[in-house]
Enzyme design. Structure first.
Site, PDB file in Angstrom:
ATOM      1  N   ASN A   7       0.861  -1.192   0.000  1.00 56.58           N
ATOM      2  CA  ASN A   7       0.000   0.000   0.000  1.00 56.58           C
ATOM      3  C   ASN A   7       0.894   1.237   0.000  1.00 56.58           C
ATOM      4  O   ASN A   7       1.392   1.647   1.045  1.00 56.58           O
ATOM      5  CB  ASN A   7      -0.893  -0.048   1.252  1.00 56.58           C
ATOM      6  CG  ASN A   7      -1.665   1.245   1.491  1.00 56.58           C
ATOM      7  OD1 ASN A   7      -1.508   2.232   0.767  1.00 56.58           O
ATOM      8  ND2 ASN A   7      -2.490   1.239   2.521  1.00 56.58           N
ATOM      9  N   ARG A  94      -2.228  -1.739  -3.795  1.00 56.55           N
ATOM     10  CA  ARG A  94      -3.149  -0.616  -3.787  1.00 56.55           C
ATOM     11  C   ARG A  94      -2.765   0.275  -4.961  1.00 56.55           C
ATOM     12  O   ARG A  94      -1.599   0.671  -5.077  1.00 56.55           O
ATOM     13  CB  ARG A  94      -3.005   0.165  -2.488  1.00 56.55           C
ATOM     14  CG  ARG A  94      -3.833   1.444  -2.514  1.00 56.55           C
ATOM     15  CD  ARG A  94      -3.539   2.316  -1.319  1.00 56.55           C
ATOM     16  NE  ARG A  94      -4.373   3.492  -1.332  1.00 56.55           N
ATOM     17  CZ  ARG A  94      -4.000   4.664  -0.837  1.00 56.55           C
ATOM     18  NH1 ARG A  94      -2.797   4.805  -0.293  1.00 56.55           N
ATOM     19  NH2 ARG A  94      -4.810   5.692  -0.869  1.00 56.55           N
ATOM     20  N   HIS A 183      -9.455   6.702  -1.682  1.00 59.13           N
ATOM     21  CA  HIS A 183      -9.500   6.050  -0.371  1.00 59.13           C
ATOM     22  C   HIS A 183     -10.663   5.065  -0.298  1.00 59.13           C
ATOM     23  O   HIS A 183     -11.144   4.741   0.789  1.00 59.13           O
ATOM     24  CB  HIS A 183      -9.665   7.069   0.786  1.00 59.13           C
ATOM     25  CG  HIS A 183      -8.475   7.938   1.017  1.00 59.13           C
ATOM     26  ND1 HIS A 183      -8.581   9.292   1.251  1.00 59.13           N
ATOM     27  CD2 HIS A 183      -7.159   7.661   1.065  1.00 59.13           C
ATOM     28  CE1 HIS A 183      -7.389   9.810   1.436  1.00 59.13           C
ATOM     29  NE2 HIS A 183      -6.493   8.838   1.325  1.00 59.13           N
ATOM     30  N   ARG A 242      -1.625  18.858   0.502  1.00 55.39           N
ATOM     31  CA  ARG A 242      -2.554  19.272  -0.564  1.00 55.39           C
ATOM     32  C   ARG A 242      -3.571  20.279  -0.045  1.00 55.39           C
ATOM     33  O   ARG A 242      -4.025  20.168   1.089  1.00 55.39           O
ATOM     34  CB  ARG A 242      -3.278  18.034  -1.126  1.00 55.39           C
ATOM     35  CG  ARG A 242      -2.405  17.179  -2.013  1.00 55.39           C
ATOM     36  CD  ARG A 242      -3.028  15.827  -2.283  1.00 55.39           C
ATOM     37  NE  ARG A 242      -2.458  14.812  -1.425  1.00 55.39           N
ATOM     38  CZ  ARG A 242      -2.933  13.581  -1.265  1.00 55.39           C
ATOM     39  NH1 ARG A 242      -4.020  13.212  -1.909  1.00 55.39           N
ATOM     40  NH2 ARG A 242      -2.340  12.716  -0.468  1.00 55.39           N
ATOM     41  N   GLU A 385      -6.536  -1.157   5.144  1.00 56.06           N
ATOM     42  CA  GLU A 385      -6.631  -1.269   3.677  1.00 56.06           C
ATOM     43  C   GLU A 385      -5.969  -2.553   3.206  1.00 56.06           C
ATOM     44  O   GLU A 385      -6.427  -3.190   2.260  1.00 56.06           O
ATOM     45  CB  GLU A 385      -5.946  -0.051   3.021  1.00 56.06           C
ATOM     46  CG  GLU A 385      -6.703   1.255   3.225  1.00 56.06           C
ATOM     47  CD  GLU A 385      -5.854   2.489   2.924  1.00 56.06           C
ATOM     48  OE1 GLU A 385      -4.790   2.659   3.561  1.00 56.06           O
ATOM     49  OE2 GLU A 385      -6.257   3.296   2.066  1.00 56.06           O
TER      50      GLU A 385
HETATM   51  C1  UVW Z   1      -5.528   9.003  -2.210  1.00 57.81           C
HETATM   52  C2  UVW Z   1      -4.642   9.445  -1.107  1.00 57.81           C
HETATM   53  O1  UVW Z   1      -4.582  10.607  -0.818  1.00 57.81           O
HETATM   54  O2  UVW Z   1      -3.947   8.480  -0.473  1.00 57.81           O
HETATM   55  P1  UVW Z   1      -2.961   8.665   0.800  1.00 57.81           P
HETATM   56  O3  UVW Z   1      -3.798   9.260   1.875  1.00 57.81           O
HETATM   57  O4  UVW Z   1      -2.520   7.267   1.151  1.00 57.81           O
HETATM   58  O5  UVW Z   1      -1.874   9.564   0.371  1.00 57.81           O
HETATM   59 MG    MG Z   2      -3.175   6.001   3.379  1.00 58.61          MG
END
Ligand code: UVW
Ligand code: MG
Ligand code: ADP
Length: 399
Positions: A7, A94, A183, A242, A385
């Protein structure tokens, strides 16, 4: 039969080796802060009832190096859990973005890999890392079945009113521009646990996944009906690095006024924003320490973060037309008691009341932290996950 699950998240790499069908974890581990000087691996394995933990720090610049290091630990003669590559029957990967093509676990072929590659620009922090892990696993375990489980798959049940954007029709018909959502494996796993706990197969649930990436899903009777991430994993909540929701006018303004390129804007919104942009770190543990030391910027970041989640709780209660439970999961959601307290503040109107004491009492596994007079259950459900991926791989015909 052994199933190894890989993952790769944006800043981490998690793995677990399961003995199936009893779902017994043989070993599990985590590489955190990939790319930073203090990156580390924490590997745990079980021999009988004895648990053995190995830790290693540094020298992990990317997912490629991290996976190689992990595989070296797994195959170390004498102490490792794999004595031959053929010990592994299936590698479950994943994969974050699967576009509209994949609603089910999928055996990886050259064509599937090509599709994952074409989606690199839509999930720049994830799909390249997922692809790298597939290539390394194919070389390391040439006889194993390689299976992809997509984050987008669970959200393929969303109705058009949730997944369509108001762009000219051809942008959907020809370019497949729409909300995909991410997710999904985690939202599926925790909502199924909640439905069993509530003993309510038609439960109306809001799943709140707060990790380095953060997203929410509105889930009705086990089906995702809306989610906060969009075309890529950039929309919605404030995340580690982000921005989450932002008016696209900001992008035009920065391009026009500062001549920023597409690559610079992508790096800005994906890698330099969110908690990192507001405070200088993307790790909620460090931000929490700063809040306790009355750091104003860290406090502002937590306020923005919690406020955004509260807004989506309101929106999703409306689209679900009711609510049985909200679920907190992932690194921040499972561990940060203060963020849960901020998020649940003043939601009495929606029937959400937190028990402050229960919220602060950490016990392993699923726990309910609402007060006795709360109409809505508030659950902390540790996500897994890797187990969900292993189960999906195991159920695949031919495995
Ligand atoms: C889709 C995503 O943001 O995954 P992660 O939280 O594992 O970075
Ligand atoms: Mg994660
Ligand atoms: N005890 C804790 N308190 C607050 N935040 C935590 C704690 N443990 C982990 N986290 C946060 O969880 C984040 C990682 O969550 P995780 O779900 O593992 O993310 P991802 O899979 O996206 O890499 C870290 O960035 C850290 O901020």
């Amino acid at each position: 039969m052994n199933i190894l699950v890989i993952n790769a998240g944006s800043s981490s790499l998690k793995y677990q080796l399961f003995r199936m069908p009893d779902e017994k974890p043989v070993c599990t581990g985590l590489v955190e802060r990939i790319g930073q000087a203090d990156a580390f691996i924490r590997h745990k394995q079980w021999e009988g009832d004895a648990e053995k933990v190995t830790e290693r720090t540094g020298g992990l610049p990317d997912h490629y190096a991290s996976l190689h290091e992990v595989l070296a630990i797994l195959a170390t003669p004498g102490t490792g859990v794999i004595s031959s590559p053929d010990d592994i029957a299936v590698v479950g990967h994943r994969v974050v973005h699967g576009g509209e093509q994949f609603a089910d676990p999928t055996i990886i072929t050259p064509a599937v890999k090509e599709t994952i590659r074409t989606l690199f620009s839509l999930a720049p922090l994830h799909n390249p890392a997922n692809y790298t892990c597939i290539e390394v696993a194919e070389k390391t375990f040439p006889h194993a079945r390689q299976v992809a489980v997509f984050d987008t798959a669970f959200h393929q049940t969303m109705p058009p009113q949730a997944y369509r954007y108001a762009l000219p029709e051809s942008y959907y018909r020809e370019k497949r521009i729409r909300v995909y959502g991410f997710h999904g494996t985690s939202h599926k796993y925790v909502t199924q646990k909640a439905m069993v706990w509530l003993q309510k197969p038609d439960a109306k649930l809001i799943s709140i996944h707060l990790g380095n990436g953060c997203s929410m899903a509105a889930v009705d009777s086990g089906r995702s009906i809306d989610t906060s991430m969009g075309f890529g994993p950039l929309a919605g909540l404030i995340m580690g690095t982000r921005s989450g929701d932002i008016d696209p006018s900001v992008v035009f303004h920065l391009m026009e006024s500062e001549g920023k390129t597409e690559a610079e804007i992508s790096a800005l919104l994906n890698k330099q924003s969110g908690l990192l942009g507001l405070t200088g770190t993307n790790d909620m543990r460090d931000i929490r320490k700063a809040v306790r030391a009355s750091d104003a910027q860290a406090t502002l970041a937590c306020d923005l973060y919690a406020y955004r989640v509260r807004k989506y709780i309101g929106a999703y209660t409306a689209v679900l037309n009711g609510l049985d439970a909200i679920i907190f999961t992932a690194g921040v959601g499972e561990n940060d008691v203060d963020i849960r307290e901020s998020i649940c503040q003043d939601l009495d109107y929606l029937g959400i009341r937190l028990d402050l004491e229960k919220n602060r009492t950490a016990t392993p596994g699923l726990r309910a932290i609402q007060s006795a007079d709360s109409r809505v259950a508030i659950l902390v459900v540790p996500t897994n996950e890797e187990l969900e991926i292993a189960q999906q791989c195991y159920r695949l015909p031919g495995t």
